[in-house]
Design a protein around this motif. Structure first.
Motif, PDB file in Angstrom:
ATOM      1  N   GLN A  36      58.278  -8.884   4.653  1.00 57.69           N
ATOM      2  CA  GLN A  36      57.229  -9.866   4.905  1.00 57.69           C
ATOM      3  C   GLN A  36      55.884  -9.161   5.034  1.00 57.69           C
ATOM      4  O   GLN A  36      55.814  -7.977   5.340  1.00 57.69           O
ATOM      5  N   SER A  37      54.835  -9.891   4.768  1.00 56.85           N
ATOM      6  CA  SER A  37      53.491  -9.313   4.816  1.00 56.85           C
ATOM      7  C   SER A  37      52.828  -9.503   6.170  1.00 56.85           C
ATOM      8  O   SER A  37      51.785  -8.918   6.428  1.00 56.85           O
ATOM      9  N   GLN A  38      53.411 -10.351   7.018  1.00 62.56           N
ATOM     10  CA  GLN A  38      52.843 -10.604   8.333  1.00 62.56           C
ATOM     11  C   GLN A  38      53.891 -10.336   9.406  1.00 62.56           C
ATOM     12  O   GLN A  38      55.063 -10.658   9.214  1.00 62.56           O
ATOM     13  N   PRO A  39      53.517  -9.777  10.548  1.00 62.79           N
ATOM     14  CA  PRO A  39      54.467  -9.616  11.646  1.00 62.79           C
ATOM     15  C   PRO A  39      55.013 -10.965  12.101  1.00 62.79           C
ATOM     16  O   PRO A  39      54.339 -11.990  11.993  1.00 62.79           O
ATOM     17  N   GLU A  40      56.217 -10.953  12.596  1.00 64.12           N
ATOM     18  CA  GLU A  40      56.864 -12.172  13.069  1.00 64.12           C
ATOM     19  C   GLU A  40      57.304 -11.971  14.508  1.00 64.12           C
ATOM     20  O   GLU A  40      58.123 -11.102  14.802  1.00 64.12           O
TER      21      GLU A  40
ATOM     22  N   ARG B 252      51.986  -3.968   7.536  1.00 66.30           N
ATOM     23  CA  ARG B 252      51.200  -3.788   8.756  1.00 66.30           C
ATOM     24  C   ARG B 252      51.637  -2.505   9.467  1.00 66.30           C
ATOM     25  O   ARG B 252      52.709  -2.475  10.080  1.00 66.30           O
ATOM     26  N   PRO B 253      50.850  -1.431   9.424  1.00 63.15           N
ATOM     27  CA  PRO B 253      51.272  -0.143   9.983  1.00 63.15           C
ATOM     28  C   PRO B 253      51.625  -0.198  11.464  1.00 63.15           C
ATOM     29  O   PRO B 253      52.506   0.550  11.924  1.00 63.15           O
ATOM     30  N   ASN B 254      50.958  -1.039  12.231  1.00 63.71           N
ATOM     31  CA  ASN B 254      51.150  -1.024  13.684  1.00 63.71           C
ATOM     32  C   ASN B 254      52.220  -1.993  14.174  1.00 63.71           C
ATOM     33  O   ASN B 254      52.471  -2.071  15.370  1.00 63.71           O
ATOM     34  N   TRP B 255      52.836  -2.723  13.265  1.00 66.51           N
ATOM     35  CA  TRP B 255      53.881  -3.654  13.688  1.00 66.51           C
ATOM     36  C   TRP B 255      55.221  -2.931  13.682  1.00 66.51           C
ATOM     37  O   TRP B 255      55.774  -2.641  12.635  1.00 66.51           O
ATOM     38  N   ARG B 256      55.736  -2.624  14.868  1.00 64.38           N
ATOM     39  CA  ARG B 256      56.958  -1.834  15.000  1.00 64.38           C
ATOM     40  C   ARG B 256      57.839  -2.383  16.126  1.00 64.38           C
ATOM     41  O   ARG B 256      58.002  -1.751  17.172  1.00 64.38           O
ATOM     42  N   PRO B 257      58.406  -3.553  15.942  1.00 62.99           N
ATOM     43  CA  PRO B 257      59.254  -4.127  16.992  1.00 62.99           C
ATOM     44  C   PRO B 257      60.555  -3.342  17.131  1.00 62.99           C
ATOM     45  O   PRO B 257      61.293  -3.160  16.169  1.00 62.99           O
ATOM     46  N   GLN B 258      60.834  -2.875  18.333  1.00 65.43           N
ATOM     47  CA  GLN B 258      62.040  -2.085  18.563  1.00 65.43           C
ATOM     48  C   GLN B 258      62.868  -2.580  19.743  1.00 65.43           C
ATOM     49  O   GLN B 258      63.912  -1.997  20.038  1.00 65.43           O
ATOM     50  N   GLU B 259      62.407  -3.646  20.408  1.00 64.30           N
ATOM     51  CA  GLU B 259      63.174  -4.111  21.560  1.00 64.30           C
ATOM     52  C   GLU B 259      62.878  -5.575  21.845  1.00 64.30           C
ATOM     53  O   GLU B 259      61.827  -6.105  21.476  1.00 64.30           O
ATOM     54  N   PHE B 260      63.862  -6.203  22.456  1.00 62.99           N
ATOM     55  CA  PHE B 260      63.695  -7.550  22.987  1.00 62.99           C
ATOM     56  C   PHE B 260      63.932  -7.476  24.495  1.00 62.99           C
ATOM     57  O   PHE B 260      64.914  -6.894  24.950  1.00 62.99           O
ATOM     58  N   GLU B 261      63.021  -8.073  25.254  1.00 64.66           N
ATOM     59  CA  GLU B 261      63.133  -7.996  26.712  1.00 64.66           C
ATOM     60  C   GLU B 261      62.849  -9.368  27.324  1.00 64.66           C
ATOM     61  O   GLU B 261      61.925 -10.073  26.895  1.00 64.66           O
ATOM     62  N   PHE B 262      63.672  -9.730  28.296  1.00 60.65           N
ATOM     63  CA  PHE B 262      63.481 -10.971  29.041  1.00 60.65           C
ATOM     64  C   PHE B 262      63.721 -10.698  30.525  1.00 60.65           C
ATOM     65  O   PHE B 262      64.677 -10.015  30.896  1.00 60.65           O
TER      66      PHE B 262
END
Length: 340
Positions: free
Chosen positions: A89-93, A125-135
Motif C-alpha cells: 500500500q502507498s499509505q500507512p494503515e 513511507r520510510p517512517n511507517w514501521r508498525p511492529q507492535e499492537f498494545e492495549f
C-alpha cells in the motif's frame, strides 16, 4: 519520455502472491535468516489456504493483501505455523498492527499450534514501521510484537542485492524500480531490460528464471509503445543467452493464453475460448520469432513474412531454435523451403 504510469495495489498484490508461493523458502532465507535457520526444510512446507480463509472471515479488521499461512517443522521436530503478511500500500494503515494481533490470537485459539507472525512492508513511507499492537485499560494490558522488514531499506543496499543469488533479491529490485519509475517510462524500460538481463547472470534454474521473469513482466509494466521497444531489445538478449529462449517463450505463451481467453469470452462460447487460446499462443510465438529474425538478419521480405504466417505452432518452435545458427537471409529461406 515522462508519462505517469498508473500502478494499482492489485498490480503489486497478484505477482507478490505468486512469487511467495514459488519461492517461499528463499523468501524466509532472504528476509528472516535467523528464522530460516530454525526450520527443518527437508520436511517441506504446506500452504494452509483454507485455514487462513476461515480466520480471515472472522477477522474483518482493515484490508488484507497477499497474506500467506504456511505449516513448517522446526529442527526439534515441533510443528510451527508461519503467518506471513505482505502489506502492499502507498499509505500507512492504522489498523495494521491490530490486524496482525487478531490473526495471531485467532489462529492460536483455533489450532493450538505455535504461530509466528512476520510482515514485509512494501509501501513508500520510510517512517511507517508498525511492529507492535498494545492495549491497556484499568490494569489490563496486552502487548504483541512481530518482526518486520521494510523494502525501502534495501535502496541503500543495492550493491548487495545485485551480488545476491537469492531470487528475492531480484524480487526486491523489481519492486523498488517499479515504484521509483512510475513517472519516467524511459527509465522504467531501461530498468526492466537491466533486470531481465541479470536473470541470465545469477545462475538461476530454468524454473526460477520463468517465475522471476513473470514477476518482472507483471510488476514493471510498460505502455504499449515502450513495451514494443522493450520486446525488440529483449530479442537480442535471447540470442546472446540461451536459457532465455525457453523461459521467455513460455511467458509469451502465457500472455497469449490470457489474450485468447479474453477473446473467447467475448465470443461467449466454449469453442471460442479454445480457439482464442490457440490463436493467442500462436500470435505471441510468431511475433517473438519475427522480432528475433529481424534483429539478426535485417528487414524481412514480404514473401518471407507470408511464409512465416503460414507456419504451424510446432514449426515456429523449431524455427526459434534453428534461427540461432542463421547468418544471412538465405539461411532462413533455405530453412523455410525444407522445413517450413
Amino acid at each position: 519520455m515522462s508519462v505517469r504510469l498508473m500502478t494499482s495495489r492489485q498490480d503489486f498484490d497478484n505477482p507478490w502472491k505468486d512469487i511467495l508461493e514459488a519461492h517461499f523458502p528463499a523468501c524466509i532465507a532472504f528476509f528472516f535468516p535467523d528464522i530460516y535457520a530454525r526450520i527443518d526444510w527437508s520436511r517441506g512446507h504446506e500452504f494452509l489456504t483454507t485455514e487462513l480463509q476461515q480466520i480471515s472471515r472472522d477477522a474483518e479488521v482493515g484490508k488484507r493483501w497477499a497474506d500467506k499461512l504456511v505449516k513448517l517443522w522446526q529442527l526439534d521436530g515441533e510443528e510451527t505455523w508461519i503467518l506471513l503478511h505482505l502489506e502492499v500500500q502507498s499509505q500507512p494503515e492504522s489498523a495494521f498492527p491490530e490486524r496482525m494481533f487478531v490473526y495471531f490470537y485467532r489462529l492460536r485459539d483455533r489450532y493450538h499450534v505455535p504461530i509466528i507472525s512476520l510482515a514485509i512492508l512494501s509501501d513508500e513511507r520510510p517512517n511507517w514501521r508498525p511492529q507492535e499492537f498494545e492495549f491497556e485499560q484499568w490494569g489490563c494490558r496486552v502487548r504483541f510484537e512481530f518482526p518486520i522488514v521494510k523494502l525501502l531499506d534495501y535502496e541503500q543496499r543495492w550493491e548487495e542485492l545485485e551480488r545476491s543469488s537469492n531470487p528475492f533479491a531480484m524480487v526486491v529490485m523489481a519492486h523498488l524500480k517499479a515504484q521509483a519509475t512510475r513517472n519516467d517510462i524511459d527509465q522504467r524500460k531501461q530498468w526492466k531490460l537491466n533486470l531481465t538481463r541479470q536473470l541470465g547472470q545469477k545462475g538461476y534454474s530454468r524454473a526460477e528464471i520463468v517465475s522471476l521473469y513473470r514477476f518482472i513482466e507483471w510488476i514493471v509494466n510498460l505502455p504499449p509503445e515502450a513495451e514494443l521497444e522493450y520486446q525488440t531489445e529483449l530479442a537480442q538478449l535471447q540470442e546472446e543467452t540461451m536459457p532465455y529462449l525457453s523461459a521467455i517463450e513460455r511467458t509469451a505463451q502465457q500472455r497469449g493464453i490470457e489474450q485468447g481467453i479474453e477473446q473467447g469470452i467475448e465470443q461467449g462460447i466454449e469453442q471460442g475460448i479454445e480457439q482464442g487460446i490457440e490463436q493467442g499462443i500462436q500470435r505471441e510465438r510468431r511475433s517473438l520469432v519475427q522480432r528475433q529474425l529481424t534483429r539478426k538478419l535485417g528487414e524481412l521480405t514480404a514473401d518471407v513474412l507470408t511464409q512465416l504466417n503460414a507456419l504451424s505452432s510446432t514449426q515456429l518452435e523449431d524455427l526459434s531454435e534453428a534461427l540461432l545458427d542463421f547468418g544471412r537471409l538465405e539461411d532462413l529461406q533455405a530453412w523455410l523451403n525444407t522445413s517450413g
